[in-house]
Design an enzyme around this catalytic site. Structure first.
Site, PDB file in Angstrom:
ATOM      1  N   TRP A   1      47.038  40.255  29.696  1.00  0.00           N
ATOM      2  CA  TRP A   1      45.660  39.770  29.658  1.00  0.00           C
ATOM      3  C   TRP A   1      45.523  38.552  28.731  1.00  0.00           C
ATOM      4  O   TRP A   1      46.015  38.551  27.605  1.00  0.00           O
ATOM      5  CB  TRP A   1      44.711  40.843  29.159  1.00  0.00           C
ATOM      6  CG  TRP A   1      44.555  42.107  29.926  1.00  0.00           C
ATOM      7  CD1 TRP A   1      43.925  43.242  29.457  1.00  0.00           C
ATOM      8  CD2 TRP A   1      44.945  42.429  31.271  1.00  0.00           C
ATOM      9  NE1 TRP A   1      43.921  44.226  30.425  1.00  0.00           N
ATOM     10  CE2 TRP A   1      44.554  43.753  31.545  1.00  0.00           C
ATOM     11  CE3 TRP A   1      45.626  41.723  32.258  1.00  0.00           C
ATOM     12  CZ2 TRP A   1      44.791  44.384  32.772  1.00  0.00           C
ATOM     13  CZ3 TRP A   1      45.882  42.337  33.487  1.00  0.00           C
ATOM     14  CH2 TRP A   1      45.463  43.645  33.729  1.00  0.00           C
TER      15      TRP A   1
ATOM     16  N   ASN B   1      41.810  40.539  37.219  1.00  0.00           N
ATOM     17  CA  ASN B   1      42.534  41.779  37.450  1.00  0.00           C
ATOM     18  C   ASN B   1      41.767  42.644  38.447  1.00  0.00           C
ATOM     19  O   ASN B   1      40.682  43.132  38.149  1.00  0.00           O
ATOM     20  CB  ASN B   1      42.711  42.553  36.139  1.00  0.00           C
ATOM     21  CG  ASN B   1      43.311  43.928  36.371  1.00  0.00           C
ATOM     22  OD1 ASN B   1      44.310  44.071  37.064  1.00  0.00           O
ATOM     23  ND2 ASN B   1      42.677  44.955  35.819  1.00  0.00           N
ATOM     24  N   GLU B   2      42.333  42.783  39.648  1.00  0.00           N
ATOM     25  CA  GLU B   2      41.808  43.646  40.708  1.00  0.00           C
ATOM     26  C   GLU B   2      40.345  43.386  41.054  1.00  0.00           C
ATOM     27  O   GLU B   2      39.481  44.266  40.888  1.00  0.00           O
ATOM     28  CB  GLU B   2      42.015  45.122  40.342  1.00  0.00           C
ATOM     29  CG  GLU B   2      43.479  45.487  40.189  1.00  0.00           C
ATOM     30  CD  GLU B   2      43.743  46.981  40.060  1.00  0.00           C
ATOM     31  OE1 GLU B   2      44.886  47.395  40.264  1.00  0.00           O
ATOM     32  OE2 GLU B   2      42.780  47.733  39.766  1.00  0.00           O
TER      33      GLU B   2
ATOM     34  N   TYR C   1      48.959  52.309  43.932  1.00  0.00           N
ATOM     35  CA  TYR C   1      48.904  53.548  43.158  1.00  0.00           C
ATOM     36  C   TYR C   1      48.664  54.703  44.121  1.00  0.00           C
ATOM     37  O   TYR C   1      47.546  55.204  44.266  1.00  0.00           O
ATOM     38  CB  TYR C   1      47.809  53.473  42.092  1.00  0.00           C
ATOM     39  CG  TYR C   1      48.146  52.513  40.985  1.00  0.00           C
ATOM     40  CD1 TYR C   1      49.064  52.865  40.004  1.00  0.00           C
ATOM     41  CD2 TYR C   1      47.575  51.241  40.947  1.00  0.00           C
ATOM     42  CE1 TYR C   1      49.400  51.987  38.990  1.00  0.00           C
ATOM     43  CE2 TYR C   1      47.901  50.347  39.934  1.00  0.00           C
ATOM     44  CZ  TYR C   1      48.817  50.721  38.968  1.00  0.00           C
ATOM     45  OH  TYR C   1      49.155  49.837  37.959  1.00  0.00           O
TER      46      TYR C   1
ATOM     47  N   GLU D   1      51.603  45.464  40.655  1.00  0.00           N
ATOM     48  CA  GLU D   1      51.402  46.705  39.901  1.00  0.00           C
ATOM     49  C   GLU D   1      51.858  47.875  40.758  1.00  0.00           C
ATOM     50  O   GLU D   1      51.483  47.974  41.926  1.00  0.00           O
ATOM     51  CB  GLU D   1      49.924  46.920  39.537  1.00  0.00           C
ATOM     52  CG  GLU D   1      49.376  46.070  38.418  1.00  0.00           C
ATOM     53  CD  GLU D   1      47.985  46.554  37.981  1.00  0.00           C
ATOM     54  OE1 GLU D   1      47.726  47.779  38.077  1.00  0.00           O
ATOM     55  OE2 GLU D   1      47.175  45.715  37.558  1.00  0.00           O
TER      56      GLU D   1
ATOM     57  N   TRP E   1      54.225  48.988  36.276  1.00  0.00           N
ATOM     58  CA  TRP E   1      53.191  49.307  35.272  1.00  0.00           C
ATOM     59  C   TRP E   1      53.626  50.564  34.534  1.00  0.00           C
ATOM     60  O   TRP E   1      53.786  51.613  35.169  1.00  0.00           O
ATOM     61  CB  TRP E   1      51.851  49.557  35.974  1.00  0.00           C
ATOM     62  CG  TRP E   1      50.722  49.739  35.012  1.00  0.00           C
ATOM     63  CD1 TRP E   1      50.394  50.876  34.331  1.00  0.00           C
ATOM     64  CD2 TRP E   1      49.772  48.742  34.603  1.00  0.00           C
ATOM     65  NE1 TRP E   1      49.304  50.657  33.524  1.00  0.00           N
ATOM     66  CE2 TRP E   1      48.896  49.359  33.675  1.00  0.00           C
ATOM     67  CE3 TRP E   1      49.565  47.397  34.930  1.00  0.00           C
ATOM     68  CZ2 TRP E   1      47.839  48.673  33.090  1.00  0.00           C
ATOM     69  CZ3 TRP E   1      48.516  46.725  34.348  1.00  0.00           C
ATOM     70  CH2 TRP E   1      47.662  47.364  33.433  1.00  0.00           C
TER      71      TRP E   1
END
EC number: 3.2.1.78
Length: 421
Positions: free
Chosen positions: A102, A217-218, A295, A335, A377
């Site tokens: 970040w 981010n996403e 995920y 990720e 991740w």
């Protein structure tokens, strides 16, 4: 007396000869040193895109990498900087050559941006330190500008700041359309990109240690599932980034959910949309490469490991095909992980999962390129239990996982030498 003069002259000539030889040797060493410096400079060249491939100094670039979102946050406290050094050193030893982290912290604890346009210099120097340490260990960085989620402020903080300034805002997703939030965000981009690093003595936009910028981010948008709103935002912000930095690569930070541009592809989604469109969003010319996240233990919670792996393989293959045939841009699995909080979890399950993903990455990279690498991740240093999210890996405490990661790094590096562009 005459003989003595001859002896003295002969000695003097030998001395001159020795000095001359030493002079030649010094020139040789100087030339060799210059060549080494030039080679090191070349090794630090900017990562580029050539069609659907990454390139570094004119050669194919494939990588195995990782996420450590916390680097700047930790480095903002100088006494904790050793954790950043530890992770980058261990990652480099395992052949991990790219790290995503970040470049934002909006409001709250150890905020980088305290309020719109107001920055904490100590935290910024923490980011300077992260970049300088990454350079030292040969790790390239992908730096993200803002979060979709509330962690570290995110778009919700921008919206609150705009409300404080008198803006009429309905919800957090107005972040993508409100002119005040967009101006705040552009100001942050400019602040990061033009930052002068107090340690390296380089401006961020001139530093090849940074591989790429990430818009968010996403990104997600619950107010428009088609992907059109985010599409307009990406176009505007990508153009802005490129207007102030055309050296670095740029990506969106997307998870890979399909939208309305190719309706039949929505069947690949895990049963829902999030307001993005993998294809139309990544067709924007200022975006240099595509990303997906995965995920399966969250998206397909309760389903078996086999069912999750079947989904995972379809997810990766579908996006690889689209990146190759439609986008014609590199693809990165940015990720992925296996949570230790899942019922029935053990180390072997995670190792098997990662090994399978890595084999797929390698196979897709070998089979026609396009797949450029992956970022697991996530890596942490010792004594970072407060950051445990179920996915954390400490290389020193997980030798079997570290071995799998190292093998993948070696495989991708070796493959890069075999790929023809």
């Amino acid at each position: 007396m005459h003989l003595s003069i001859k002896i003295i002259m002969a000695s003097f000539q030998r001395l001159i000869s020795c000095i001359f030889v030493l002079f030649l040797l010094s020139l040789t060493f100087a030339c060799e040193a210059r060549v080494l410096l030039e080679n090191n400079a070349n090794d630090q060249g900017f990562v580029r895109v050539n069609g659907a491939h990454f390139e570094l100094n004119g050669s194919p670039f494939l990588f195995n990498g990782f996420n450590s979102y916390w680097l700047m946050h930790v480095a903002a406290e100088p006494s904790e900087g050793y954790k950043v050094t530890e992770v980058l050193r261990e990652a480099s030893s395992a052949g991990l050559s790219v790290c995503r982290t970040w470049a934002f912290s909006d409001g709250g604890d150890r905020a980088l941006q305290i309020s719109p346009g107001v920055y904490d210099e100590r935290v910024f120097q923490g980011l300077d330190f992260v970049i300088s340490e990454a350079k030292k260990y040969g790790v390239r960085l992908i730096l993200s500008f803002v979060n979709n989620y509330n962690d570290f402020g995110g778009k919700a903080q921008y919206v609150q700041w705009a409300r404080n300034a008198g803006a009429q805002i309905n919800g957090d997703d107005d972040f993508y359309t409100n002119y005040i939030t967009k101006d705040y965000y552009k100001n942050h981009i400019k602040k990061i990109v033009t930052r002068f690093n107090t340690i390296t003595g380089m401006t961020y936009k001139d530093d090849s240690t940074i591989m790429a910028w990430e818009l968010m981010n996403e990104p997600r948008n619950q107010a428009d599932y088609s992907g059109n709103t985010i599409n307009a935002w990406v176009q505007e912000m990508a153009s802005f980034v490129k207007s102030i930095d055309n050296k670095h690569l740029l990506e969106i930070g997307m998870e890979g959910f399909y939208g309305d541009s190719v309706p039949e592809r929505k069947s690949v989604n895990p049963g829902y949309q999030v307001g993005t469109d993998f294809i139309s969003n990544h067709l924007i010319k200022e975006i240099d490469f595509a990303t997906i996240h995965a995920y399966t233990d969250q998206w397909l919670s309760g389903q078996s490991d086999d069912a999750q792996m079947i989904f995972m393989q379809r997810w990766m293959t579908s996006h690889w095909q689209d990146a190759k045939n439609i986008l014609k841009k590199p693809l990165v699995l940015a990720e992925f992980g296996k949570s230790s909080r899942d019922p029935g979890y053990n180390q072997n399950i995670r190792d098997t999962f990662m090994s399978t993903i890595y084999r797929n990455i390698y196979s897709l990279a070998k089979n026609g390129g396009t797949m450029g690498g992956s970022l697991m991740w996530q890596l942490v240093a010792q004594s970072m239990e407060n950051y445990e999210d179920g996915y954390c890996i400490e290389l020193g405490k997980n030798p079997s996982t570290a071995g799998i990661i190292t093998s993948q790094s070696h495989a991708m590096t070796t493959l890069a030498h075999l790929v023809k562009i």
